[in-house]
Design a protein around this motif. Structure first.
Motif, short mmCIF file in Angstrom:
data_model
loop_
_atom_site.label_atom_id
_atom_site.label_comp_id
_atom_site.label_asym_id
_atom_site.label_seq_id
_atom_site.Cartn_x
_atom_site.Cartn_y
_atom_site.Cartn_z
N UNK A 167 0.83 -1.21 0.00
CA UNK A 167 0.00 0.00 0.00
C UNK A 167 0.86 1.25 0.00
N UNK A 168 1.89 1.21 0.85
CA UNK A 168 2.75 2.40 0.97
C UNK A 168 4.10 2.10 0.36
N UNK A 169 4.57 2.93 -0.55
CA UNK A 169 5.90 2.68 -1.13
C UNK A 169 7.03 2.86 -0.11
N UNK A 170 8.18 2.28 -0.41
CA UNK A 170 9.35 2.45 0.47
C UNK A 170 9.72 3.94 0.55
N UNK A 171 9.53 4.64 -0.58
CA UNK A 171 9.92 6.06 -0.64
C UNK A 171 8.92 6.96 0.07
#
Ligand code: SAM
Length: 300
Positions: free
Chosen positions: A3-7
């Motif tokens: 859901x949430x990117x690493x960046x």
């Protein structure tokens, strides 16, 4: 992709905590936490499902994650052993990623990447948020290599990007601009504020796109000697070209008259500043002064 990117700030913090990691300043580690910046980098490099990507310094995978989503294949070279298990675990869903624990300054890319060794027209693009401490050596190594890359999309210190992208009659123009422009067309794609990195560096960054030219602008017998000559000619930027050439070749009377004749023949006013010379003028001057260089080498 999760859901949430690493960046993002929260995932970056979470991953660093989970693996007990911190950023090593000595390896130029500043993690990017802005997906829109990364997407602009991918767009600038025209990354698509036909592109083979060489990534330098994947770190905890902020850029890598975006790359593997769209590229055909990503080869990511990381010097810091601590990040290898992180990348392997966090990006385990992607079969198009190969993480390679090697120093980009010494690895023989053609030995590691089959698409280079047996190049059959694949589009190869180098993408990186570069470790600042070796920006110039990495770029020079890749430019001098025969790696068939189409372009490089590189995040670096803004000031270095400006020097690499500069043209004549600007403050930033110098031997670095000439070394780069001889082989690549240079464009600054975007300016990136320091606030999108963890930890934040002391300066802002820029993304520089370098597109490989099919032929160098200036073909010289010895590229290294050409670059040394250009560098020496830029030694005293505020002085005239003539005074700089005197420092390069010495003030011997015969040398002086030969130099004077060469400049006249090339139509270059000796009173000009080195920063006003185009790369092709530098090329002509280098070629025309080769006999003088040989003499000054012998007397030194
Ligand atoms: N790509 C990540 C990002 O955008 O968040 C990290 C970028 S960080 C500025 C630079 C990365 O390059 C670090 O992961 C560092 O360990 C790695 N690095 C430094 N020197 C290297 C070298 N000689 N060869 C390969 N990787 C290197």
């Amino acid at each position: 992709m999760r859901d949430k990117p690493i960046a993002t700030p929260s995932r970056t913090r979470e991953i660093l905590r989970k693996y007990g990691l911190d950023a090593k300043k000595s390896l130029g580690q500043n993690f990017l936490m802005d997906v829109s910046v990364l997407n602009q980098m991918l767009d600038a490099g025209g990354i698509d499902d036909q592109t083979v990507v060489i990534e330098i310094g994947p770190g905890i995978g902020a850029l890598t994650e975006q790359l593997v989503e769209v590229a055909k294949k990503v080869y990511a070279f990381e010097i810091d052993q601590r990040f290898i298990p992180v990348l392997e675990e966090e990006l385990s869903d992607y079969s198009n990623l190969e993480v390679i624990h090697q120093d980009i300054l010494t690895v023989e890319l053609q030995e590691v990447i089959p698409e280079i060794k047996h190049h059959s027209g694949e589009r190869i693009v180098v993408v990186a948020n570069l470790p600042y401490y070796i920006t110039t050596p990495i770029i020079m190594r890749l430019i001098a290599s025969s790696i068939p890359f189409d372009c490089m999309v590189l995040m670096m210190q803004k000031e270095v990007a400006e020097r690499m992208a500069a043209g004549p009659n600007t403050k930033a123009y110098g031997s670095l601009s000439i070394a780069v422009m001889n082989h690549c067309q240079q464009d600054i794609a975007l300016i990136v504020p320091r606030t999108v990195f963890n930890p934040a560096p002391n300066v802002d960054s820029a993304v520089l796109c370098l597109t490989r030219r099919s032929e160098p602008l200036v073909k010289v017998d010895n590229e290294e000697a050409f670059q040394t000559f250009v560098k020496a000619t830029f030694q005293h930027r505020r002085k005239t070209l003539w005074n700089n050439l005197m420092s390069v070749f010495g003030k011997d009377k015969t040398v002086k008259s030969k130099l004077s004749a060469i400049l006249e023949q090339l139509g270059i006013d000796p009173k000009r500043r080195p920063e006003s010379l185009t790369i092709s003028e530098f090329g002509h001057l280098y070629e025309a002064t080769s006999s003088l260089r040989d003499c000054s080498e012998k007397t030194n």
